[in-house]
Design a protein around this motif. Structure first.
Motif, PDB file in Angstrom:
ATOM      1  N   UNK A 418      38.614  82.175  58.698  1.00  0.00           N
ATOM      2  CA  UNK A 418      39.516  81.263  58.020  1.00  0.00           C
ATOM      3  C   UNK A 418      38.714  80.171  57.325  1.00  0.00           C
ATOM      4  N   UNK A 419      39.130  79.858  56.111  1.00  0.00           N
ATOM      5  CA  UNK A 419      38.440  78.846  55.330  1.00  0.00           C
ATOM      6  C   UNK A 419      39.430  77.758  54.968  1.00  0.00           C
ATOM      7  N   UNK A 420      39.051  76.547  55.270  1.00  0.00           N
ATOM      8  CA  UNK A 420      39.909  75.429  54.883  1.00  0.00           C
ATOM      9  C   UNK A 420      39.752  75.144  53.394  1.00  0.00           C
ATOM     10  N   UNK A 421      38.560  75.310  52.916  1.00  0.00           N
ATOM     11  CA  UNK A 421      38.343  75.099  51.489  1.00  0.00           C
ATOM     12  C   UNK A 421      38.685  76.396  50.751  1.00  0.00           C
ATOM     13  N   UNK A 422      39.205  76.214  49.577  1.00  0.00           N
ATOM     14  CA  UNK A 422      39.518  77.379  48.753  1.00  0.00           C
ATOM     15  C   UNK A 422      38.915  77.149  47.371  1.00  0.00           C
ATOM     16  N   UNK A 423      38.059  78.033  46.952  1.00  0.00           N
ATOM     17  CA  UNK A 423      37.340  77.893  45.682  1.00  0.00           C
ATOM     18  C   UNK A 423      37.798  78.994  44.749  1.00  0.00           C
ATOM     19  N   UNK A 424      38.110  78.603  43.553  1.00  0.00           N
ATOM     20  CA  UNK A 424      38.497  79.609  42.556  1.00  0.00           C
ATOM     21  C   UNK A 424      37.791  79.368  41.242  1.00  0.00           C
ATOM     22  N   UNK A 425      37.840  80.378  40.390  1.00  0.00           N
ATOM     23  CA  UNK A 425      37.244  80.242  39.067  1.00  0.00           C
ATOM     24  C   UNK A 425      38.123  79.369  38.210  1.00  0.00           C
ATOM     25  N   UNK A 426      37.515  78.631  37.351  1.00  0.00           N
ATOM     26  CA  UNK A 426      38.285  77.902  36.355  1.00  0.00           C
ATOM     27  C   UNK A 426      38.936  78.891  35.412  1.00  0.00           C
ATOM     28  N   UNK A 427      39.859  78.370  34.591  1.00  0.00           N
ATOM     29  CA  UNK A 427      40.633  79.272  33.748  1.00  0.00           C
ATOM     30  C   UNK A 427      39.725  80.064  32.792  1.00  0.00           C
ATOM     31  N   UNK A 428      39.959  81.329  32.795  1.00  0.00           N
ATOM     32  CA  UNK A 428      39.211  82.205  31.871  1.00  0.00           C
ATOM     33  C   UNK A 428      37.850  82.617  32.365  1.00  0.00           C
ATOM     34  N   UNK A 429      37.418  82.090  33.498  1.00  0.00           N
ATOM     35  CA  UNK A 429      36.095  82.450  34.000  1.00  0.00           C
ATOM     36  C   UNK A 429      36.227  83.504  35.085  1.00  0.00           C
ATOM     37  N   UNK A 430      35.134  84.247  35.237  1.00  0.00           N
ATOM     38  CA  UNK A 430      35.166  85.288  36.256  1.00  0.00           C
ATOM     39  C   UNK A 430      33.744  85.546  36.764  1.00  0.00           C
ATOM     40  N   UNK A 431      33.613  86.570  37.598  1.00  0.00           N
ATOM     41  CA  UNK A 431      32.328  86.819  38.247  1.00  0.00           C
ATOM     42  C   UNK A 431      31.219  87.095  37.229  1.00  0.00           C
ATOM     43  N   UNK A 432      31.567  87.736  36.100  1.00  0.00           N
ATOM     44  CA  UNK A 432      30.539  88.046  35.095  1.00  0.00           C
ATOM     45  C   UNK A 432      29.936  86.780  34.528  1.00  0.00           C
TER      46      UNK A 432
END
Lengths: 630, 323
Positions: A418-432
């Motif tokens: 379980x992770x309290x922090x949640x990290x996501x990509x900014x809009x339009x960004x991805x792993x590439x």
């Protein structure tokens, strides 16, 4: 075989010399005088039109025929006829010569090396070079070097051929072909001559823009050599040496392995191998200080290559691993306390070193601490290049996928963490985009990356985008494994757990004094000047020979690095009959492709000389006096 | 080119002196001349020249002129016409028949035999001059014993352009004629066509012209032949060639040197040219024969090694040159 063509057809004008030749012949013919009653009848005979036919004059005039033939052969030689191997004449011909380690192989003791065979063929090509042809010589090993521009200067070409030396590195023919392709941009290149022993990769990643004439010199068969050498620490002072010997695919071989330590032979073992077989031999070793180990292979019988009979390794002195972890990161410090052989900083006993082997921190300010391996936790520790691509999400997150084979993540499962922090990509960004920014994504969450890695050469850095203390990870059994994996990585980076002998080709970057100019002196005396950057990183340098490379500042040797091993493919002497390129397959030339155009002028000149001798003999012989009374 | 061969040109066959010519004389009798044997001489005495036309001189001789004359041989009678010499009247017939008749007698005139012998250098090869000397002697003997007027001219002598035996007749001049012919040496350079012209400048008399030569001349023979015909001389031309000229055996490259003019000619592959050589030699013979026949003359080509007896008693007699 095509019809002969002429390199200098304008010399055909010399055929006009036939006219004065015939005229002078009949004017100056050496004749026997004969007194006759009257010339009347003979004059009438000569005035007869049939007699004046040219072919009548040449009948039985052997001397004249010889002179005409002599002149014709001389003119033909001057016109420089040649026989083309194909319909087109190659004007600009790059010649790519494989100078990899296997080209030093000899078929029998004292015999010529493969490169010397190639040199012989190249000299023949240069001797037969036509005036309209230009050669460019390219030597290729793991890199390509252009030895000459396109030139017809035979002296320059011969000097370049004579200067060819074997590099004790594997061959990458595509490098030479790429160089030829670059040369083809300024010259019209239709065909490239490629000389090799066939000890090349089975597949060459190159799309041929031109025709390749591949001529293979016969490979050697019998060889035995050391293909790998490494040492693994079993305790603080105990090492195990792993030596792998292999034989060539052509024939069986045997030899004796000798272990030399600091100049003294301490152990010996023997190895008998069938064709193409390999064997691993272990030597236990005890060393409480830095030790130089050398393995010498003494072949029993013929050995085609001598460069792979020696390998050496520098074993570092045993010392604890210097690890820095701030006291605030207690979970990590707890895990580190259970690991043996480390010295954890900060503490009250030891003086902090200039550089740490491992750094684990959640403080962005620790990013300035020098360390070989760094592990940061928390979004705040991310470098700006990565942080600009990410955002903090509101939803809880969990591990979705991770690279189980990475050394850091071996034997770890992140299920239901379980992770309290949640990290996501900014809009339009991805792993590439993250990969493009230079980061490797080792673990993915639902919305974004959870573990990033980047190897800058002098340091290997891992980032956890979430803080481990705000997750259930420290309570999982995988957490101490994670810390242990990080310690193992640091041990390897510091050469404290194992040491691997380097292969020839390229020396790895080194960490030395910053902003310092070093002169790298190779085993053959070749010197190269490099400069370390502000971090003290000295870039990679080429290592084409087996031996020690010394990094000197002035007369002081700052570092000594040995490149001891040849590529295993070179030792195997495995050859391919055809080169498999990306789109096509090139068989080896069945006939002598040479420059393909065979000069005939020398043969014609020899015939002309023979004719000259015959004519001289014919002219000097006593004239046959006709005696009608006889 | 070898200087030695240039200075000493090698002839096809060395000339054989006339005195060394083979004699067919009887061993028990001294030979009268080195040219002909006594037996040949005795046979020749009985032979006479046989011209196709009666071309004679007005001086009296043994050849019947056909014109009528005053010899003792009776020919015919004819009526008297005014103006005839009354001394020729046959008075016996006039007495019996009382009509005048003129008695005619056969007129016999002499024939001039002109022998022209080519003595130029080309005749020195292959015994051609010797053969010509023997034939000239044979014609001379037949002429002298036939009470013809004989004159012999030798052209191409070394000393001068023309050497002449003045006209003579009767067997009393036999020895003189033979000695004249024996003394011929030859070796000059005068051409036969020029010699004929020179001879005709001083020659007087009609009859026969016997020309003995190889006819290997650069000049045009038609003009002198015309002059001979105009002068009333019946042409008897005999071409004498050496065997080496008739059938040369030669091959290779040569530089031929003309014996008379010393001009040179380079020949290559001589063996290849022999066929053409024969064609031209035979063409020359046909030309000479044709030109002679056109002028009512006769032509014969012989080899120099052919015996004179064979030529005279066989060829000439069979072809009607002599009887």
């Amino acid at each position: 075989m095509n019809t002969p063509a002429f390199a200098a057809p304008w010399y055909a004008w010399l055929l006009l010399l036939l006219v004065p030749l015939v005229v002078f012949y009949f004017l100056k013919l050496r004749r026997t005088r004969k007194l006759i009653p009257s010339l009347i009848l003979w004059q009438q005979v000569l005035n007869d039109r049939r007699v004046n036919a040219p072919f009548q004059k040449f009948k039985r005039n052997l001397l004249l025929l010889l002179q005409i033939l002599l002149l014709l052969f001389c003119i033909l030689a001057a016109m420089q006829p040649y026989i083309e191997a194909d319909g087109e004449r190659a004007e600009f011909i790059p010649v790519v010569v494989d100078v990899s380690a296997s080209m030093a192989a000899v078929e029998q003791p004292g015999g010529p090396t493969r490169l010397e065979l190639v040199q012989q063929r190249l000299r023949a090509i240069i001797d037969n070079l036509l005036p309209t042809q230009r050669l460019a010589l390219i030597a290729v090993s793991n890199t390509a070097r252009r030895l000459t521009e396109f030139t017809d200067n035979k002296r320059v070409l011969r000097a370049a051929v004579d200067g060819l030396r074997v590099d004790e590195v594997p061959s990458r023919l595509e490098e030479g072909l790429r160089l030829a392709q670059a040369m083809a941009r300024v010259r019209r290149v239709r065909r490239v001559l490629l000389y090799s022993d066939g000890n090349v990769p089975e597949r060459i990643d190159f799309a041929l823009p031109f025709e390749v004439t591949y001529e293979q010199v016969p490979p050697a068969k019998t060889n035995i050599g050391i293909t790998s050498l490494s040492a693994r620490r079993t305790s603080l002072t105990e090492w195990t040496l792993f030596v792998r010997v292999a034989s060539a695919v052509g024939d069986s071989a045997s030899g004796r392995l000798q272990l030399w330590r600091d100049g003294e032979k301490t152990a010996e073992d023997s190895s008998v191998l069938d064709a193409g077989e390999g064997e691993r031999i272990l030597f236990p070793l005890t060393a409480d200080a830095a030790t130089r180990v050398e393995i010498r292979l003494v072949p029993e019988g013929h050995d085609a290559l001598s460069a792979d009979n020696r390998a050496f390794l520098d074993l570092p002195a045993p010392r604890p691993l210097n690890v820095y972890c701030p006291p605030a990161l207690t979970t990590a410090r707890h895990a580190l306390a259970a690991v043996e052989g480390i010295r954890l900083f900060p503490n009250d006993r030891d003086t902090p070193p200039l550089s740490y082997d491992l750094l684990i921190s959640d403080d962005p300010a620790d990013g300035e601490r020098p360390a070989s391996v760094r592990l940061f936790v928390g979004f705040e520790t991310l470098p700006p290049a990565a942080r600009n691509l990410l955002r903090i999400a509101t939803e809880p997150d969990e591990f979705v996928d991770w690279r189980r084979t990475h050394p850091l993540l071996q034997h770890i499962r992140f299920y239901q963490v379980q992770l309290a922090d949640s990290i996501g990509y900014t809009d339009g960004k991805q792993a590439a985009d993250m990969e493009q920014a230079g980061f490797s994504v080792l673990a993915e969450g639902r919305h974004g990356p959870l573990i990033l890695a980047r190897d800058s050469g002098d340091a290997l850095t891992f980032w956890f985008t979430f803080h481990t203390d705000r997750s259930t990870l420290p309570y999982r059994v995988g957490f101490p494994l994670l810390i242990s994996n990080a310690v193992d990585i640091a041990l390897k980076r510091a050469n404290l757990s194992e040491s691997v002998a380097l292969t020839t080709g390229t020396l790895p970057p080194l960490l030395l004094d910053p902003d310092t100019e070093y002169t790298v002196v190779g085993p053959d005396g070749h010197k190269l000047t490099v400069r370390s950057d502000a971090n003290g990183t000295v870039p990679s340098v080429p290592a084409p020979r087996v031996g020690y490379y010394e990094y000197r500042t002035g007369t002081t040797v700052a570092k000594r690095v040995g490149a001891a091993l040849l590529d295993a493919r070179e030792t195997s002497l495995n050859v391919v009959d055809a080169l498999q390129f990306r789109e096509t397959r090139v068989e080896q030339a069945t006939d002598n492709p040479a420059v393909q155009d065979r000069n005939l002028w020398s043969s014609l000149a020899a015939v002309a000389l023979i004719l000259l001798l015959i004519e001289w003999w014919y002219f000097q012989r006593p004239p046959a006096v006709h005696n009608p009374a006889a | 080119m070898s200087s030695e061969s240039a200075n000493n040109p090698t002839p096809l066959v060395q000339r054989r002196p006339p005195h060394s010519a083979p004699l067919r004389s009887s061993p028990d009798r001294a030979a009268l001349t080195s040219l002909l044997s006594n037996e040949t001489l005795s046979r020749l005495e009985r032979l006479r020249l046989r011209p196709r036309r009666r071309q004679t001189n007005r001086t009296q001789g043994e050849h019947l002129s056909g014109k009528g004359g005053s010899s003792i041989e009776f020919s015919d009678f004819r009526d008297y016409v005014p103006g005839d010499d009354v001394r020729h009247l046959d008075w016996n017939i006039f007495a019996r028949l009382n009509r005048p008749y003129i008695k005619l007698f056969q007129h016999e005139e002499e024939m001039h035999v002109l022998v022209l012998l080519d003595g130029s250098a080309s005749m020195l090869f292959g015994d051609k001059l010797a053969a010509a000397q023997r034939l000239a002697a044979a014609f001379g003997v037949m002429s002298l014993f036939g009470v013809e007027r004989l004159s012999i001219h030798v052209c191409g002598e070394k000393e001068g352009p023309l050497r002449t035996l003045p006209p003579c007749r009767g067997r009393v001049n036999l020895t003189r004629m033979l000695r004249f012919l024996e003394s011929v040496e030859g070796g000059g350079t005068q051409r036969i066509d020029e010699a004929i012209e020179d001879v005709l400048k001083t020659h007087r008399g009609r009859g026969i012209a016997v020309v003995l030569s190889d006819f290997l001349t650069a000049g045009d023979l038609r003009r002198p032949f015309n002059r001979l015909y105009s002068a009333g001389l019946e042409l008897m031309a005999i071409q004498i060639l050496a065997p080496e000229e008739i059938d040369p055996d030669i091959a290779g490259d040569w530089r031929f040197v003309d014996a008379e003019t010393q001009q040179t000619l380079d020949i290559s592959s001589a063996a290849e040219l022999l066929g053409l050589y024969h064609e031209h030699r035979q063409a020359l013979e046909r030309f000479l024969e044709s030109e002679c026949r056109k002028r009512n003359g006769r032509f014969l080509s012989i080899a120099s090694d052919e015996p004179v007896e064979s030529v005279v008693f066989d060829k000439l007699q069979r072809q009607g040159w002599i009887r």
